[in-house]
Design an enzyme around this catalytic site. Structure first.
Site, short mmCIF file in Angstrom:
data_model
loop_
_atom_site.label_atom_id
_atom_site.label_comp_id
_atom_site.label_asym_id
_atom_site.label_seq_id
_atom_site.Cartn_x
_atom_site.Cartn_y
_atom_site.Cartn_z
N HIS A 1 -5.76 84.94 55.19
CA HIS A 1 -6.42 84.37 54.02
C HIS A 1 -7.17 85.45 53.25
O HIS A 1 -7.21 85.45 52.02
CB HIS A 1 -7.40 83.26 54.44
CG HIS A 1 -6.76 81.92 54.65
ND1 HIS A 1 -5.93 81.34 53.71
CD2 HIS A 1 -6.83 81.04 55.69
CE1 HIS A 1 -5.53 80.15 54.16
NE2 HIS A 1 -6.05 79.96 55.35
N THR B 1 -5.10 73.98 71.35
CA THR B 1 -4.97 72.53 71.16
C THR B 1 -5.16 71.79 72.49
O THR B 1 -4.52 72.13 73.49
CB THR B 1 -3.59 72.17 70.59
OG1 THR B 1 -3.43 72.82 69.32
CG2 THR B 1 -3.44 70.67 70.40
N ASP C 1 -8.10 67.11 50.47
CA ASP C 1 -7.57 68.38 50.98
C ASP C 1 -7.18 69.33 49.84
O ASP C 1 -6.16 70.00 49.89
CB ASP C 1 -6.37 68.11 51.90
CG ASP C 1 -5.86 69.35 52.62
OD1 ASP C 1 -6.67 70.24 52.91
OD2 ASP C 1 -4.63 69.42 52.86
N GLU D 1 -2.01 78.45 52.23
CA GLU D 1 -1.98 78.02 53.62
C GLU D 1 -0.68 78.43 54.31
O GLU D 1 -0.68 78.85 55.48
CB GLU D 1 -2.15 76.50 53.71
CG GLU D 1 -3.57 76.04 53.72
CD GLU D 1 -4.35 76.58 54.91
OE1 GLU D 1 -3.84 76.52 56.05
OE2 GLU D 1 -5.45 77.10 54.70
N HIS E 1 -3.94 83.93 61.07
CA HIS E 1 -4.02 82.99 59.94
C HIS E 1 -5.26 83.27 59.09
O HIS E 1 -5.17 83.44 57.87
CB HIS E 1 -4.05 81.56 60.48
CG HIS E 1 -4.20 80.49 59.45
ND1 HIS E 1 -3.15 79.69 59.04
CD2 HIS E 1 -5.27 80.07 58.72
CE1 HIS E 1 -3.58 78.83 58.13
NE2 HIS E 1 -4.87 79.05 57.91
N GLU E 2 -6.43 83.34 59.73
CA GLU E 2 -7.67 83.50 58.97
C GLU E 2 -7.77 84.88 58.32
O GLU E 2 -8.21 85.01 57.18
CB GLU E 2 -8.88 83.26 59.87
CG GLU E 2 -8.97 81.85 60.46
CD GLU E 2 -8.85 80.74 59.43
OE1 GLU E 2 -9.16 80.99 58.24
OE2 GLU E 2 -8.44 79.64 59.80
N GLU F 1 -1.03 76.53 69.26
CA GLU F 1 -0.65 75.94 70.55
C GLU F 1 -1.61 76.34 71.67
O GLU F 1 -1.77 75.61 72.66
CB GLU F 1 0.79 76.32 70.92
CG GLU F 1 1.02 77.77 71.30
CD GLU F 1 1.21 78.69 70.11
OE1 GLU F 1 1.61 79.85 70.32
OE2 GLU F 1 0.95 78.25 68.96
N ASP G 1 -2.74 83.40 66.84
CA ASP G 1 -2.18 83.00 65.54
C ASP G 1 -3.27 82.48 64.61
O ASP G 1 -3.16 82.60 63.39
CB ASP G 1 -1.06 81.97 65.71
CG ASP G 1 -1.43 80.79 66.59
OD1 ASP G 1 -2.60 80.68 67.01
OD2 ASP G 1 -0.53 79.96 66.88
N GLU H 1 5.49 84.40 69.54
CA GLU H 1 6.11 83.71 70.67
C GLU H 1 6.99 82.53 70.28
O GLU H 1 7.97 82.24 70.94
CB GLU H 1 5.02 83.23 71.64
CG GLU H 1 4.28 84.35 72.36
CD GLU H 1 3.24 83.84 73.31
OE1 GLU H 1 2.92 82.62 73.24
OE2 GLU H 1 2.74 84.62 74.12
N ASP H 2 6.63 81.81 69.21
CA ASP H 2 7.31 80.55 68.90
C ASP H 2 7.08 80.22 67.43
O ASP H 2 6.67 81.06 66.64
CB ASP H 2 6.80 79.43 69.80
CG ASP H 2 5.27 79.39 69.87
OD1 ASP H 2 4.62 79.48 68.81
OD2 ASP H 2 4.73 79.29 70.98
N HIS I 1 -3.23 71.70 53.12
CA HIS I 1 -2.83 71.73 54.52
C HIS I 1 -1.69 70.74 54.81
O HIS I 1 -1.18 70.71 55.94
CB HIS I 1 -4.01 71.37 55.44
CG HIS I 1 -5.11 72.38 55.45
ND1 HIS I 1 -6.17 72.33 54.58
CD2 HIS I 1 -5.30 73.47 56.23
CE1 HIS I 1 -6.99 73.34 54.83
NE2 HIS I 1 -6.49 74.06 55.82
N ASP J 1 1.45 86.53 66.14
CA ASP J 1 1.71 85.89 67.43
C ASP J 1 3.16 85.40 67.41
O ASP J 1 3.47 84.32 66.92
CB ASP J 1 0.75 84.72 67.63
CG ASP J 1 0.90 84.04 68.98
OD1 ASP J 1 1.77 84.45 69.76
OD2 ASP J 1 0.14 83.09 69.25
N TYR K 1 -6.80 77.98 45.72
CA TYR K 1 -6.77 77.08 46.87
C TYR K 1 -6.75 75.61 46.44
O TYR K 1 -7.60 74.81 46.81
CB TYR K 1 -7.97 77.37 47.76
CG TYR K 1 -7.77 77.03 49.22
CD1 TYR K 1 -6.72 77.55 49.95
CD2 TYR K 1 -8.66 76.19 49.88
CE1 TYR K 1 -6.54 77.25 51.29
CE2 TYR K 1 -8.52 75.88 51.22
CZ TYR K 1 -7.45 76.41 51.92
OH TYR K 1 -7.29 76.10 53.26
#
Length: 346
Positions: free
Chosen positions: A214, A256, A294, A234, A210-211, A253, A206, A247-248, A299, A245, A225
């Site tokens: 972008h 981490t 930020d 974001e 994500h990247e 996840e 994921d 799955e959830d 984010h 991805d 941004y």
């Protein structure tokens, strides 16, 4: 820039990271990535008697999650194997391998260095097609999965929709320290090896989604941004990370460290106290922040549109939501779009 006195009135970040950057300085774009990819000199060719016929081969190796990945590599006439992937958009005739592929994907290493202007990047190679660098395996395999997702689901021709090569750089540091982050810098995906909160970030499918998203955003709506448009930037990266991805509803996840949380973010329940970065979940929790924090909370406030997307997935399913969100991103949103514009577009 003020035209009268030359003072800088505002800076807009052009790099997008999976977690907030430390400090305000942007990683520079690397010389040589604008056109052909140049990553330094190739190893010297062996004697004529030892030269192999160049070509792509199948490879198998374990990734950062212990999963066996099947991928493609390029065996050059120097007899070394390089992490080059002949994706369906690879153009052999326009390529100068191994340094300058046209289309396809390439995984290279920063060698535990910052991505400064003069960084010496290097190929990831193997003499016998055995691959022990699990970050390299993960980044290489995940680039293929994400490319296939955009190609097969949205008929998109790579990140820029013009078949530009997909470049992943592993073993990137930040201020000469292990980097707890990954980012898109306008041309490449850069992955740190983790420091405290994360294990090597190339291990997250994921995160790769994500990247790379972008980059898709930069070549479509080009959401600025900062503030709400940046939070949408974001959020869309998270949404399509979730589609790659499937799955959830967690982001990060798989990368981490357990003592810090179960994931980086939870899209269905952004305020989840068990994730590293709890977020606002509703507009009545929106945080009004200055650009020094930020980039205006890109984010942080992204949790609000994240939850909206997650609720929509629960209601009508990912297959419909991914088509709706891709069409909104590529046909309706513009660089200054805010949350209400996203709601109307969706």
């Amino acid at each position: 820039v003020d035209a009268a006195d030359g003072t800088i009135l505002n800076r807009i970040a052009r790099h997008c990271s999976v977690v907030p950057q430390k400090g305000s300085a942007a990683p520079p774009r690397i010389a040589g990535f604008g056109g052909g990819l140049r990553v330094g000199d190739s190893p010297a060719l062996q004697s004529a008697a030892g030269i192999a016929a160049a070509g792509f081969k199948n490879a198998t190796a374990a990734d950062l999650n212990g999963k066996t990945q099947n991928f493609r590599v390029y065996q050059h006439t120097d007899n070394l194997h390089y992490l080059l992937f002949d994706l369906s958009n690879f153009n052999q005739a326009k390529s100068q391998l191994p340094d300058n592929p046209s289309g396809g994907a390439i995984t290279i290493s920063a060698g535990n260095n910052d991505l400064t202007q003069d960084v010496q990047l290097s190929h990831v190679t193997s003499a016998n097609n055995a691959w022990g660098d699990r970050s390299a395996v993960s980044a290489h395999a995940n680039a293929k999965v994400t490319y296939d997702y955009y190609k097969n689901t949205h008929s998109r021709n790579a990140i820029d929709d013009k078949d530009e090569s997909i470049v992943s750089i592993i073993h990137v540091t930040e201020n000469s320290q292990p980097m707890d982050n990954a980012f898109w810098n306008g041309r490449v995906m850069a992955y740190g090896d983790g420091n405290q909160a994360f294990t090597p970030l190339a291990g997250g499918l994921d995160v790769a989604g994500h990247e790379m998203t972008h980059g898709v955003i930069e070549h479509s709506a080009n959401l600025i941004y900062q503030n709400q448009s940046g939070a949408l930037n974001e959020s869309f990266a998270d949404v399509f990370g979730l589609m790659v991805d499937r799955e959830d509803f967690f982001i990060g996840e798989d990368i981490t460290n357990a003592q810090f949380g179960v994931a980086l973010r939870d899209m269905l329940n952004p305020s989840n106290s068990n994730v590293i970065s709890p977020q606002p979940a509703h507009m009545n929790q929106f945080r009004q922040l200055g650009l020094s924090e930020d980039n205006g909370g890109v984010h942080i406030n992204s949790g609000i549109p994240n939850r909206a997307a997650a609720l929509l997935i629960q209601e009508i399913g990912r297959e419909k939501v991914e088509k709706i969100y891709y069409r909104a991103l590529t046909n309706y949103l513009t660089c200054n779009s805010n949350f209400i514009d996203c709601r109307n577009a969706v």
